[in-house]
Design a protein around this motif. Structure first.
Motif, PDB file in Angstrom:
ATOM      1  N   GLN A   1     -48.331 -57.950 -15.189  1.00 28.05           N
ATOM      2  CA  GLN A   1     -47.282 -58.657 -14.461  1.00 28.05           C
ATOM      3  C   GLN A   1     -46.491 -59.549 -15.396  1.00 28.05           C
ATOM      4  OE1 GLN A   1     -48.317 -60.478 -10.642  1.00 28.05           O
ATOM      5  NE2 GLN A   1     -47.276 -62.350 -11.270  1.00 28.05           N
ATOM      6  N   ASP A   2     -45.184 -59.609 -15.153  1.00 31.29           N
ATOM      7  CA  ASP A   2     -44.295 -60.566 -15.807  1.00 31.29           C
ATOM      8  C   ASP A   2     -43.584 -61.355 -14.728  1.00 31.29           C
ATOM      9  OD1 ASP A   2     -44.192 -60.580 -18.773  1.00 31.29           O
ATOM     10  OD2 ASP A   2     -43.875 -58.432 -18.517  1.00 31.29           O
ATOM     11  N   SER A   3     -43.250 -62.614 -15.031  1.00 30.07           N
ATOM     12  CA  SER A   3     -42.594 -63.472 -14.056  1.00 30.07           C
ATOM     13  C   SER A   3     -41.473 -64.239 -14.721  1.00 30.07           C
ATOM     14  CB  SER A   3     -43.597 -64.455 -13.430  1.00 30.07           C
ATOM     15  OG  SER A   3     -44.623 -63.777 -12.744  1.00 30.07           O
ATOM     16  N   ILE A   4     -40.440 -64.511 -13.927  1.00 30.65           N
ATOM     17  CA  ILE A   4     -39.355 -65.395 -14.335  1.00 30.65           C
ATOM     18  C   ILE A   4     -39.375 -66.588 -13.401  1.00 30.65           C
ATOM     19  CG2 ILE A   4     -36.859 -65.661 -14.572  1.00 30.65           C
ATOM     20  CD1 ILE A   4     -36.640 -62.752 -15.209  1.00 30.65           C
ATOM     21  N   VAL A   5     -39.487 -67.783 -13.954  1.00 32.22           N
ATOM     22  CA  VAL A   5     -39.568 -69.009 -13.167  1.00 32.22           C
ATOM     23  C   VAL A   5     -38.365 -69.880 -13.509  1.00 32.22           C
ATOM     24  CG1 VAL A   5     -40.947 -71.058 -12.625  1.00 32.22           C
ATOM     25  CG2 VAL A   5     -42.082 -68.886 -13.140  1.00 32.22           C
ATOM     26  N   ALA A   6     -37.659 -70.363 -12.486  1.00 33.50           N
ATOM     27  CA  ALA A   6     -36.507 -71.238 -12.704  1.00 33.50           C
ATOM     28  C   ALA A   6     -37.003 -72.651 -12.963  1.00 33.50           C
ATOM     29  CB  ALA A   6     -35.581 -71.211 -11.495  1.00 33.50           C
ATOM     30  N   GLU A   7     -36.572 -73.264 -14.086  1.00 34.38           N
ATOM     31  CA  GLU A   7     -36.984 -74.635 -14.378  1.00 34.38           C
ATOM     32  C   GLU A   7     -36.249 -75.642 -13.511  1.00 34.38           C
ATOM     33  OE1 GLU A   7     -33.505 -74.015 -17.221  1.00 34.38           O
ATOM     34  OE2 GLU A   7     -35.160 -72.837 -16.403  1.00 34.38           O
ATOM     35  N   ASP A   8     -35.166 -75.209 -12.843  1.00 35.20           N
ATOM     36  CA  ASP A   8     -34.432 -76.060 -11.927  1.00 35.20           C
ATOM     37  C   ASP A   8     -33.680 -75.161 -10.964  1.00 35.20           C
ATOM     38  OD1 ASP A   8     -33.488 -78.279 -10.713  1.00 35.20           O
ATOM     39  OD2 ASP A   8     -32.510 -79.150 -12.473  1.00 35.20           O
ATOM     40  N   ILE A   9     -33.078 -75.745  -9.945  1.00 37.25           N
ATOM     41  CA  ILE A   9     -32.381 -74.960  -8.927  1.00 37.25           C
ATOM     42  C   ILE A   9     -31.200 -74.241  -9.556  1.00 37.25           C
ATOM     43  CG2 ILE A   9     -31.123 -75.097  -6.749  1.00 37.25           C
ATOM     44  CD1 ILE A   9     -32.739 -77.613  -6.139  1.00 37.25           C
ATOM     45  N   GLY A  10     -31.121 -72.922  -9.320  1.00 37.26           N
ATOM     46  CA  GLY A  10     -30.003 -72.152  -9.829  1.00 37.26           C
ATOM     47  C   GLY A  10     -30.019 -71.956 -11.321  1.00 37.26           C
TER      48      GLY A  10
ATOM     49  N   ILE B   1     -29.080 -60.762  -3.765  1.00 37.44           N
ATOM     50  CA  ILE B   1     -29.794 -62.042  -3.698  1.00 37.44           C
ATOM     51  C   ILE B   1     -29.433 -62.861  -4.926  1.00 37.44           C
ATOM     52  CG2 ILE B   1     -32.039 -63.155  -3.528  1.00 37.44           C
ATOM     53  CD1 ILE B   1     -33.090 -60.616  -2.252  1.00 37.44           C
ATOM     54  N   PRO B   2     -28.652 -63.924  -4.765  1.00 33.57           N
ATOM     55  CA  PRO B   2     -28.199 -64.698  -5.934  1.00 33.57           C
ATOM     56  C   PRO B   2     -29.304 -65.551  -6.524  1.00 33.57           C
ATOM     57  CG  PRO B   2     -27.424 -65.710  -3.916  1.00 33.57           C
ATOM     58  CD  PRO B   2     -28.087 -64.423  -3.510  1.00 33.57           C
ATOM     59  N   ALA B   3     -29.110 -65.929  -7.775  1.00 30.02           N
ATOM     60  CA  ALA B   3     -30.117 -66.714  -8.491  1.00 30.02           C
ATOM     61  C   ALA B   3     -30.318 -68.087  -7.871  1.00 30.02           C
ATOM     62  CB  ALA B   3     -29.715 -66.859  -9.958  1.00 30.02           C
ATOM     63  N   GLU B   4     -29.303 -68.621  -7.197  1.00 28.09           N
ATOM     64  CA  GLU B   4     -29.407 -69.969  -6.632  1.00 28.09           C
ATOM     65  C   GLU B   4     -30.457 -70.064  -5.535  1.00 28.09           C
ATOM     66  OE1 GLU B   4     -25.810 -69.895  -8.938  1.00 28.09           O
ATOM     67  OE2 GLU B   4     -26.657 -68.516  -7.482  1.00 28.09           O
ATOM     68  N   LEU B   5     -30.817 -68.953  -4.903  1.00 27.84           N
ATOM     69  CA  LEU B   5     -31.800 -68.973  -3.821  1.00 27.84           C
ATOM     70  C   LEU B   5     -33.236 -68.871  -4.326  1.00 27.84           C
ATOM     71  CD1 LEU B   5     -30.159 -66.601  -1.169  1.00 27.84           C
ATOM     72  CD2 LEU B   5     -29.762 -69.035  -1.542  1.00 27.84           C
ATOM     73  N   LEU B   6     -33.435 -68.603  -5.616  1.00 27.04           N
ATOM     74  CA  LEU B   6     -34.747 -68.192  -6.106  1.00 27.04           C
ATOM     75  C   LEU B   6     -35.516 -69.342  -6.746  1.00 27.04           C
ATOM     76  CD1 LEU B   6     -33.630 -64.900  -7.852  1.00 27.04           C
ATOM     77  CD2 LEU B   6     -34.466 -65.175  -5.530  1.00 27.04           C
ATOM     78  N   SER B   7     -36.829 -69.298  -6.559  1.00 29.39           N
ATOM     79  CA  SER B   7     -37.713 -70.168  -7.329  1.00 29.39           C
ATOM     80  C   SER B   7     -38.449 -69.381  -8.402  1.00 29.39           C
ATOM     81  CB  SER B   7     -38.730 -70.855  -6.407  1.00 29.39           C
ATOM     82  OG  SER B   7     -39.571 -69.897  -5.782  1.00 29.39           O
ATOM     83  N   ARG B   8     -38.742 -68.097  -8.111  1.00 26.26           N
ATOM     84  CA  ARG B   8     -39.429 -67.269  -9.095  1.00 26.26           C
ATOM     85  C   ARG B   8     -39.374 -65.804  -8.670  1.00 26.26           C
ATOM     86  NH1 ARG B   8     -45.345 -68.191  -7.825  1.00 26.26           N
ATOM     87  NH2 ARG B   8     -46.228 -66.127  -7.869  1.00 26.26           N
ATOM     88  N   VAL B   9     -39.499 -64.903  -9.644  1.00 23.77           N
ATOM     89  CA  VAL B   9     -39.541 -63.463  -9.392  1.00 23.77           C
ATOM     90  C   VAL B   9     -40.711 -62.888 -10.181  1.00 23.77           C
ATOM     91  CG1 VAL B   9     -38.272 -61.290  -9.425  1.00 23.77           C
ATOM     92  CG2 VAL B   9     -37.024 -63.440  -9.169  1.00 23.77           C
ATOM     93  N   ASP B  10     -41.562 -62.114  -9.506  1.00 24.60           N
ATOM     94  CA  ASP B  10     -42.701 -61.449 -10.144  1.00 24.60           C
ATOM     95  C   ASP B  10     -42.433 -59.952 -10.231  1.00 24.60           C
ATOM     96  OD1 ASP B  10     -44.043 -63.891 -10.226  1.00 24.60           O
ATOM     97  OD2 ASP B  10     -45.034 -63.550  -8.298  1.00 24.60           O
ATOM     98  N   VAL B  11     -42.734 -59.370 -11.383  1.00 27.29           N
ATOM     99  CA  VAL B  11     -42.645 -57.922 -11.571  1.00 27.29           C
ATOM    100  C   VAL B  11     -44.042 -57.409 -11.881  1.00 27.29           C
ATOM    101  CG1 VAL B  11     -41.603 -56.030 -12.860  1.00 27.29           C
ATOM    102  CG2 VAL B  11     -40.298 -58.123 -12.461  1.00 27.29           C
ATOM    103  N   ARG B  12     -44.630 -56.683 -10.944  1.00 22.80           N
ATOM    104  CA  ARG B  12     -45.964 -56.110 -11.127  1.00 22.80           C
ATOM    105  C   ARG B  12     -45.808 -54.675 -11.611  1.00 22.80           C
ATOM    106  NH1 ARG B  12     -47.708 -57.838  -5.050  1.00 22.80           N
ATOM    107  NH2 ARG B  12     -47.296 -60.089  -5.256  1.00 22.80           N
ATOM    108  N   LYS B  13     -46.289 -54.435 -12.827  1.00 23.22           N
ATOM    109  CA  LYS B  13     -46.089 -53.128 -13.456  1.00 23.22           C
ATOM    110  C   LYS B  13     -47.246 -52.168 -13.203  1.00 23.22           C
ATOM    111  CE  LYS B  13     -43.652 -55.565 -17.119  1.00 23.22           C
ATOM    112  NZ  LYS B  13     -43.589 -55.869 -18.564  1.00 23.22           N
ATOM    113  N   SER B  14     -48.277 -52.625 -12.554  1.00 23.95           N
ATOM    114  CA  SER B  14     -49.392 -51.755 -12.161  1.00 23.95           C
ATOM    115  C   SER B  14     -49.775 -52.110 -10.738  1.00 23.95           C
ATOM    116  CB  SER B  14     -50.590 -51.925 -13.103  1.00 23.95           C
ATOM    117  OG  SER B  14     -51.063 -53.260 -13.071  1.00 23.95           O
ATOM    118  N   SER B  15     -50.254 -51.141  -9.996  1.00 19.50           N
ATOM    119  CA  SER B  15     -50.539 -51.329  -8.579  1.00 19.50           C
ATOM    120  C   SER B  15     -52.001 -51.651  -8.341  1.00 19.50           C
ATOM    121  CB  SER B  15     -50.150 -50.070  -7.788  1.00 19.50           C
ATOM    122  OG  SER B  15     -48.781 -49.794  -7.934  1.00 19.50           O
TER     123      SER B  15
END
Length: 320
Positions: free
Chosen positions: A64-73, A132-146
């Motif tokens: 898994q890889d994740s992108i976490v926003a350090e602040d809103i937007g 889905i714009p970036a301003e709505l997000l707190s984090r996104v997870d990408v799971r590369k294996s099930s």
């Protein structure tokens, strides 16, 4: 003198001088110069967001890889799919001057979730990630294996989009973002706007929280495409060739397109949370997205094979 030995000694000497100096200053007369007053300097960076994404990756039960926003937007791009193109093993394909399809290790069979739940839009059994714009997000997870408990349909991987909730913040939170994007081909300046308001209250029935987040993006775009399709044709003996015929490569179509569009996206989320005790969390949330894209396509397509008979073609000497 060996340089590797000298550097630590210099560092020690500096440390001693810095330690002794305050002790000497205590016996000096108080200074009336206001320029000596110390001020508080607060430095905010991306280290916390990077550490959070690394901790999530380390503690995950799957690849898994994740992108976490350090602040809103503060995700690096305008929407989910453009932000995820920076993740290793993730590729995107582009159409109409934006990223449109997400691939994990080159495979398109991806399941999409919002806050862990399966939600789909009208294009198929998945969320249109560019809506889905970036301003709505707190984090996104990408799971590369099930895993066995993952929702089916994500053979290539799973993308889980986490939206903001009121308990993500310590108390009242308000943020407004306004940007202007200039497109060189279309010669337009377009707005990127967002606003978030969130608060939480402690009551006798437990803690309540309410959050509202809206986003508006407009994009006048222009895309130019050149088409050149080559076909193989069996031909007989032709002038300029050294053999008795064979296979020649001739243009099947030659063309160009100029696509003009006015893309407009509006998105909003509303989330409420209630925590009657430390072990219970009840939430109600909704998301709304609206997409409009009137566009025009000016194109030219030439068909050389209609005007030319391959049997009368002339090839370069010693080639096909």
């Amino acid at each position: 003198m060996n340089l590797r030995i000298a550097l630590p000694r210099i560092a020690c000497a500096l440390a001693v001088s810095l330690t002794v100096a305050p002790a000497l200053a205590q016996t000096a007369a108080p200074s009336t110069d206001k320029s000596d007053d110390l001020t508080t300097i607060v430095v905010t960076g991306v280290r916390a967001s990077v550490k959070s994404s690394l901790d999530i990756k380390k503690n995950a039960d799957q690849l898994q890889d994740s992108i976490v926003a350090e602040d809103i937007g503060k995700l690096p791009d305008n929407n989910v799919i453009e932000a995820l193109q920076h993740v290793s093993g993730v590729q995107v394909s582009r159409n109409a001057a934006e990223a449109t399809q997400l691939l994990v290790r080159g495979l398109p069979d991806i399941a999409t979730l919002i806050n862990g739940r399966e939600i789909f839009t009208s294009t198929g059994r998945f969320v249109t990630l560019q809506d889905i714009p970036a301003e709505l997000l707190s984090r996104v997870d990408v799971r590369k294996s099930s895993r066995a408990d993952d929702i089916e349909g994500g053979i290539a991987g799973v993308v889980d989009i986490h939206l903001h909730r009121p308990f993500d913040f310590d108390g009242f939170q308000a943020a407004v973002t306004a940007r202007e994007v200039h497109s060189t081909l279309s010669s337009h300046n377009d707005p990127v706007l967002s606003a978030l308001v969130s608060n939480r209250w402690q009551t006798s029935a437990g803690e309540f929280g309410v959050l509202a987040d809206v986003s508006y993006i407009r994009d006048h775009y222009k895309e130019e495409i050149l088409d050149n399709y080559i076909s193989t044709q069996s031909i007989g003996p032709v002038a300029g060739s050294t053999g008795a015929g064979g296979t020649a490569f001739i243009p099947l179509t030659e063309g160009a397109q100029s696509i003009l569009g006015d893309r407009e996206r509006t998105a909003a989320t509303i989330a409420t949370q209630w925590s009657p005790n430390a072990n219970t969390d009840v939430y109600l949330e909704g998301i709304y997205t609206r997409y409009r894209n009137p566009n025009s396509n000016d194109f030219f397509v030439g068909l050389p094979w209609i005007c030319a008979n391959p049997a009368t073609a002339t090839v370069f000497p010693n080639t096909n």
